[in-house]
Design a protein around this motif. Sequence first.
Motif, PDB file in Angstrom:
ATOM      1  N   SER A 412      -1.164   1.831  17.802  1.00 34.66           N
ATOM      2  CA  SER A 412      -2.080   2.168  18.889  1.00 34.66           C
ATOM      3  C   SER A 412      -3.055   3.258  18.473  1.00 34.66           C
ATOM      4  CB  SER A 412      -1.297   2.643  20.116  1.00 34.66           C
ATOM      5  OG  SER A 412      -0.473   1.613  20.585  1.00 34.66           O
ATOM      6  N   LEU A 413      -2.541   4.283  17.792  1.00 34.15           N
ATOM      7  CA  LEU A 413      -3.432   5.368  17.371  1.00 34.15           C
ATOM      8  C   LEU A 413      -4.444   4.868  16.354  1.00 34.15           C
ATOM      9  CD1 LEU A 413      -1.015   8.422  17.225  1.00 34.15           C
ATOM     10  CD2 LEU A 413      -2.612   7.742  19.015  1.00 34.15           C
ATOM     11  N   LEU A 414      -3.976   4.020  15.416  1.00 29.40           N
ATOM     12  CA  LEU A 414      -4.901   3.451  14.439  1.00 29.40           C
ATOM     13  C   LEU A 414      -5.967   2.620  15.154  1.00 29.40           C
ATOM     14  CD1 LEU A 414      -5.250   3.043  11.289  1.00 29.40           C
ATOM     15  CD2 LEU A 414      -4.209   0.819  11.645  1.00 29.40           C
ATOM     16  N   GLY A 415      -5.532   1.775  16.087  1.00 27.83           N
ATOM     17  CA  GLY A 415      -6.470   0.924  16.834  1.00 27.83           C
ATOM     18  C   GLY A 415      -7.471   1.748  17.611  1.00 27.83           C
ATOM     19  N   MET A 416      -7.012   2.882  18.148  1.00 28.67           N
ATOM     20  CA  MET A 416      -7.899   3.733  18.930  1.00 28.67           C
ATOM     21  C   MET A 416      -8.906   4.452  18.048  1.00 28.67           C
ATOM     22  SD  MET A 416      -7.318   7.069  21.069  1.00 28.67           S
ATOM     23  CE  MET A 416      -8.795   7.866  20.530  1.00 28.67           C
ATOM     24  N   CYS A 417      -8.453   4.934  16.886  1.00 25.57           N
ATOM     25  CA  CYS A 417      -9.323   5.767  16.038  1.00 25.57           C
ATOM     26  C   CYS A 417     -10.344   4.944  15.249  1.00 25.57           C
ATOM     27  CB  CYS A 417      -8.487   6.589  15.060  1.00 25.57           C
ATOM     28  SG  CYS A 417      -7.409   7.750  15.897  1.00 25.57           S
TER      29      CYS A 417
END
Lengths: 457, 457
Positions: A412-417
């Motif tokens: 999720s963090l990768l997808g968000m960033c």
Amino acid sequence: MSLSDESLQETKVELLEALTQEAPNKEVLAERLSELRSADIAEILEDIVEDDEDLPTVLTLLDILSLERAANVLGYLPGEVQVEIVEKLSDTTFLALLEEMGSDERADLFNLLDEDRREALLRQMAHQEREDLKRLASYEEGTAGAIMTSDYVAIASGMTVSQSMMRVRQTAPDAETVYQIYIVDSDGKLTGTMSLRQLMVARPGAVVDDIMIKDVISIGVDEAQEEAARVVARYDLLALPVIDADNRMVGIVTHDDAMDVAESEATEDFHKGMSIGQLEDGVSRVPIWSLYRKRVFWLVLLVFANLFSGAGIAYFEETIAAQVALVFFLPLLIGSGGNAGAQAATLMVRGMATGDVGVKDWGKLLGRELLVAGSLGITMAIAVTPIGIMRGGEALAMVVAFSMVTIVLFGSLLGMCLPFVLERFKVDPATASAPLVTTLIDASGVVIYFSIATAIL
Amino acid sequence: MSLSDESLQETKVELLEALTQEAPNKEVLAERLSELRSADIAEILEDIVEDDEDLPTVLTLLDILSLERAANVLGYLPGEVQVEIVEKLSDTTFLALLEEMGSDERADLFNLLDEDRREALLRQMAHQEREDLKRLASYEEGTAGAIMTSDYVAIASGMTVSQSMMRVRQTAPDAETVYQIYIVDSDGKLTGTMSLRQLMVARPGAVVDDIMIKDVISIGVDEAQEEAARVVARYDLLALPVIDADNRMVGIVTHDDAMDVAESEATEDFHKGMSIGQLEDGVSRVPIWSLYRKRVFWLVLLVFANLFSGAGIAYFEETIAAQVALVFFLPLLIGSGGNAGAQAATLMVRGMATGDVGVKDWGKLLGRELLVAGSLGITMAIAVTPIGIMRGGEALAMVVAFSMVTIVLFGSLLGMCLPFVLERFKVDPATASAPLVTTLIDASGVVIYFSIATAIL
């Protein structure tokens, strides 16, 4: 009422029947066509060109319409279909038709013609017309200049309200819209604007400069057409004036063209989101070869990216060989991480496209995503734990649950960033497509899962 | 020029400073606010409510604006922010503000209030106003009725052009648009329409019935608002008249509201495409809890769907144990099938949403997809063959290549058909999201891959 799909089909069959008779009754046909709307006639013509490849029938049909109507219909057709049709027209007919088209549609069509035809047409045009066409056709694709029209109502600074009303009446037949009026000074600089509504209720003797709005929302001719569409939507404009580097007014972008741009931008982002290149036409019309090319690039690239997952698996071959049950949960874990990551990326990409999310919101959104993704990961871990116990006992269940939380959080963090990083490097955030995010998370997921497994088991 | 993000932020800081002084200088503030556009003031207010949670400042700011301006600004704010603000207003101020709002925005806000407040407000309204509000507020969300406004210009059948012009001038201050005029008979039935432009160039003594367009494009009050947006875009309308079951005119949907609907529909489809439920607001504003709920449902469902892949793997445990190298290619193969399938699904979903693809095109598109997916599969198989040979020899390479073609072909066809099947069962095609397609293909991919492996090796 607008026509439904079925009644359009019926009308098409009817028209084809009438047109392909030995001696078509033009009067009856003209009568029938006069009841139809230009957008609907255009759709029927497009069908005839593409499904039936029957260009002569299309030409007969256009011939029955008045020049003005035919120009109107032509404007609703996709560029390539327009070109197919006008290639069969004589220069004289074509020139007459061009004259009736809106200046923006004329320039678009002109740009699609081959060099020879363009030269031939330009030679036969009046000076003023030729210069206007050359200027409009010169703006780079994708800019506000490329979608603007020069058919707007300009009023000279210093005119009275009644003089302006007269001018509006004179321009009415040609202007794209008469409902927004622009006031320009002697240098052609945009100094103000007013709506026809304001003009109508103003005192006839008043000077427009005293009642116009001086702080005009405008856009530069080289700015992106998506930006023009966003401004039109944000301020609910009927038309947006376009200015050059010297603040001279050069055209307007109308609300309907802005809506078309917004729709095709959304479609483009949609396709990018699934790693599909920009199609030049609707999916049912674009050539098969082009559809292949627009899809193959990322697919093959992702094949190689996926090798990293394979390499990860190869690295942990011993762990796997020792406990083959681990493989059971592999698609589940990396799939879940990919799904959560793709969700996060999609929310950001769309938020950035609609202007809801800016780079300044990054910190706040990161905090929110941490909370949401953490909760999601825990929920999914709980869902999967019983199955872990069933399949391989408590130790395996622990590995799976722990991996689930880590992978979902990381994904999720990768997808968000990713969209923010791309934006930073001036790459369209929509490139952070679901397949790309998923593939990246797949590889990381393999490593996370088997590392945790190696550590615990 | 429209304001950039940074200058909006600067203006906000400036305004906050001026407002939170002990005795704010209202005149200077009013002057400063008069230079700003309603949409920009609204964005600043929204920021103050959400980031700073400073409602008193917002109220002071609204108080400085004229009632008309304040109503206008309010209309640009998201519904929940509007409610937060008006909850703090006295009934008298609120009523005065409501009166200045457009009828559609008034009804939307009214629907968000709690029962008690609604009753209290209705009691204090004039009869006519109350009935109009109750009627507009009664249309179901998502219908054309819910986004239409009743502030349009209606002309009685039989009027002359000059009488009509007079009527337009009278209605101008209140009507949402005066540029499209509707002619209704004594029963209130819509009989024709004309543009203000046509009216302006017509002979003053002519009767409108003789010059109006009789075949009016309209929409039923209960039809979907997305359909209204599509009709507005298709026919380039300024406004679309809305009629009830008896063909009586009840309102119009304006071009700017249609554009808003089209944008939020695109966002909704975007989110659905990644298995995210419909958010009630932008991603940066929606509550965290709501964001969790909108994402968790599909994620958990997909966890269970992914178990099928696991089950497939368990079934072939012997094959895997015999040749662990097979696992190396697992993510690659099922990932590629998923990507190709998601591409195909996305193309269909978006094509159906924009009206480019209909159920009638299904056969033609299936043929095209067979060709495209076949070519894609072969290309990807060629790309992966050398790696197959390197990792496990020619036999393994053959298994991988053959599986690749089969999985990509199967995935693409599944991705293409799913939206049509859903449409057939009256489910929104956008539900055929990438994660769903990917998960389905993952499970099938496992079975296809290991079946081929078992057969060949």
